[in-house]
Scaffold this motif. Structure first.
Motif, mmCIF file in Angstrom:
data_model
loop_
_atom_site.group_PDB
_atom_site.id
_atom_site.type_symbol
_atom_site.label_atom_id
_atom_site.label_comp_id
_atom_site.label_asym_id
_atom_site.label_seq_id
_atom_site.Cartn_x
_atom_site.Cartn_y
_atom_site.Cartn_z
ATOM 1 N N MET A 1 13.531 10.797 7.661
ATOM 2 C CA MET A 1 13.022 11.698 6.630
ATOM 3 C C MET A 1 11.623 11.237 6.231
ATOM 4 N N PRO A 2 10.650 12.159 6.167
ATOM 5 C CA PRO A 2 9.299 11.772 5.784
ATOM 6 C C PRO A 2 9.249 11.339 4.318
ATOM 7 N N PRO A 3 8.274 10.499 3.965
ATOM 8 C CA PRO A 3 8.179 10.065 2.572
ATOM 9 C C PRO A 3 7.855 11.228 1.645
ATOM 10 N N VAL A 4 8.289 11.100 0.406
ATOM 11 C CA VAL A 4 8.060 12.134 -0.594
ATOM 12 C C VAL A 4 6.928 11.664 -1.503
ATOM 13 N N HIS A 5 5.913 12.501 -1.657
ATOM 14 C CA HIS A 5 4.750 12.159 -2.464
ATOM 15 C C HIS A 5 4.625 13.146 -3.613
ATOM 16 N N LYS A 6 5.170 12.787 -4.764
ATOM 17 C CA LYS A 6 5.056 13.625 -5.951
ATOM 18 C C LYS A 6 3.950 13.038 -6.814
ATOM 19 N N LEU A 7 2.887 13.812 -6.994
ATOM 20 C CA LEU A 7 1.737 13.328 -7.753
ATOM 21 C C LEU A 7 1.417 14.269 -8.902
ATOM 22 N N GLY A 8 1.073 13.680 -10.039
ATOM 23 C CA GLY A 8 0.598 14.462 -11.169
ATOM 24 C C GLY A 8 -0.871 14.824 -10.970
ATOM 25 N N ASP A 9 -1.416 15.558 -11.927
ATOM 26 C CA ASP A 9 -2.802 16.030 -11.830
ATOM 27 C C ASP A 9 -3.799 14.882 -11.695
ATOM 28 N N LEU A 10 -3.683 13.865 -12.549
ATOM 29 C CA LEU A 10 -4.623 12.747 -12.493
ATOM 30 C C LEU A 10 -4.465 11.984 -11.186
ATOM 31 N N GLN A 11 -3.238 11.763 -10.760
ATOM 32 C CA GLN A 11 -3.005 11.062 -9.494
ATOM 33 C C GLN A 11 -3.610 11.835 -8.328
ATOM 34 N N LEU A 12 -3.469 13.133 -8.346
ATOM 35 C CA LEU A 12 -4.039 13.961 -7.292
ATOM 36 C C LEU A 12 -5.570 13.896 -7.319
ATOM 37 N N ALA A 13 -6.157 13.892 -8.511
ATOM 38 C CA ALA A 13 -7.615 13.774 -8.635
ATOM 39 C C ALA A 13 -8.088 12.431 -8.078
ATOM 40 N N ILE A 14 -7.356 11.377 -8.364
ATOM 41 C CA ILE A 14 -7.696 10.045 -7.835
ATOM 42 C C ILE A 14 -7.581 10.038 -6.319
ATOM 43 N N GLU A 52 0.201 2.664 -6.364
ATOM 44 C CA GLU A 52 0.517 1.666 -5.340
ATOM 45 C C GLU A 52 2.023 1.420 -5.294
ATOM 46 N N HIS A 53 2.665 1.410 -6.452
ATOM 47 C CA HIS A 53 4.128 1.255 -6.477
ATOM 48 C C HIS A 53 4.825 2.438 -5.816
ATOM 49 N N LYS A 54 4.223 3.630 -5.907
ATOM 50 C CA LYS A 54 4.763 4.816 -5.236
ATOM 51 C C LYS A 54 4.531 4.773 -3.733
ATOM 52 N N GLY A 55 3.595 3.929 -3.299
ATOM 53 C CA GLY A 55 3.313 3.811 -1.875
ATOM 54 C C GLY A 55 2.258 4.770 -1.358
ATOM 55 N N VAL A 56 1.463 5.389 -2.241
ATOM 56 C CA VAL A 56 0.448 6.335 -1.775
ATOM 57 C C VAL A 56 -0.933 5.701 -1.648
ATOM 58 N N VAL A 57 -1.108 4.509 -2.250
ATOM 59 C CA VAL A 57 -2.351 3.755 -2.076
ATOM 60 C C VAL A 57 -2.005 2.292 -1.840
ATOM 61 N N THR A 58 -2.968 1.572 -1.315
ATOM 62 C CA THR A 58 -2.859 0.126 -1.180
ATOM 63 C C THR A 58 -4.212 -0.454 -1.559
ATOM 64 N N HIS A 59 -4.263 -1.767 -1.714
ATOM 65 C CA HIS A 59 -5.541 -2.364 -2.081
ATOM 66 C C HIS A 59 -5.814 -3.619 -1.262
ATOM 67 N N ARG A 60 -7.089 -3.988 -1.258
ATOM 68 C CA ARG A 60 -7.533 -5.262 -0.703
ATOM 69 C C ARG A 60 -8.464 -5.883 -1.727
ATOM 70 N N LEU A 61 -8.616 -7.187 -1.651
ATOM 71 C CA LEU A 61 -9.523 -7.873 -2.567
ATOM 72 C C LEU A 61 -10.908 -7.980 -1.957
ATOM 73 N N ASP A 62 -11.908 -7.690 -2.768
ATOM 74 C CA ASP A 62 -13.313 -7.876 -2.391
ATOM 75 C C ASP A 62 -13.914 -8.725 -3.508
ATOM 76 N N GLY A 63 -13.892 -10.042 -3.316
ATOM 77 C CA GLY A 63 -14.243 -10.934 -4.419
ATOM 78 C C GLY A 63 -13.160 -10.838 -5.467
ATOM 79 N N ARG A 64 -13.548 -10.376 -6.645
ATOM 80 C CA ARG A 64 -12.569 -10.213 -7.726
ATOM 81 C C ARG A 64 -12.195 -8.751 -7.945
ATOM 82 N N ARG A 65 -12.746 -7.862 -7.140
ATOM 83 C CA ARG A 65 -12.460 -6.428 -7.286
ATOM 84 C C ARG A 65 -11.351 -5.991 -6.348
ATOM 85 N N TYR A 66 -10.524 -5.106 -6.842
ATOM 86 C CA TYR A 66 -9.543 -4.449 -5.991
ATOM 87 C C TYR A 66 -10.209 -3.204 -5.413
#
Length: 128
Positions: A1-14, A52-66
């Motif tokens: 089953m494909p992942p389910v991505h339910k996003l609110g307005d702000l999440q979709l804008a991001i 990120e907890h929903k699994g729609v984004v991930t991050h890497r560190l660039d110095g001290r910035r995500y």
């Protein structure tokens, strides 16, 4: 089953910022959305952690910035969200969704031709 991505307005804008840029820091997302949303950068940071907890984004560190990047494509998110609307509002009937769009939105002749071409392409694909 494909992942389910339910996003609110702000999440979709991001997500739209991330899809457009490929990746971005909290400050860059905040800058992109500040005029239309007027939100604090901490709100953006909190939302990115939730996403990120929903699994729609991930991050890497660039110095001290995500630096965040999308893990879900726009088409994956669209598929899930349109599927949910179709299921919830139109009892799983895509024809009812299309009928609603045609009745409730102004559709010009060019768009109708586009619909016809999409239907013809879909029929050709189904025959293969």
């Amino acid at each position: 089953m494909p992942p389910v991505h339910k996003l609110g307005d702000l999440q979709l804008a991001i997500m739209r910022v991330l899809w457009r840029r490929g990746e971005a820091s909290v400050a860059e997302v905040h800058q992109s959305l500040h005029k239309e949303r007027g939100l604090a950068s901490t709100t953006i940071a909190t939302m990115l952690v939730k996403m990120e907890h929903k699994g729609v984004v991930t991050h890497r560190l660039d110095g001290r910035r995500y630096i965040y990047r999308p893990t879900a494509s726009e088409s994956q998110v669209r598929r899930t969200m349109v599927g949910e609307i179709t299921d919830r509002l139109f009892h799983g009937n895509p024809a009812a969704l299309v009928s609603h769009l045609l009745e409730e939105h102004e559709v010009d002749q060019e768009q109708l031709e586009e619909f016809r071409a999409l239907i013809a392409d879909h029929e050709t694909e189904k025959k293969r």
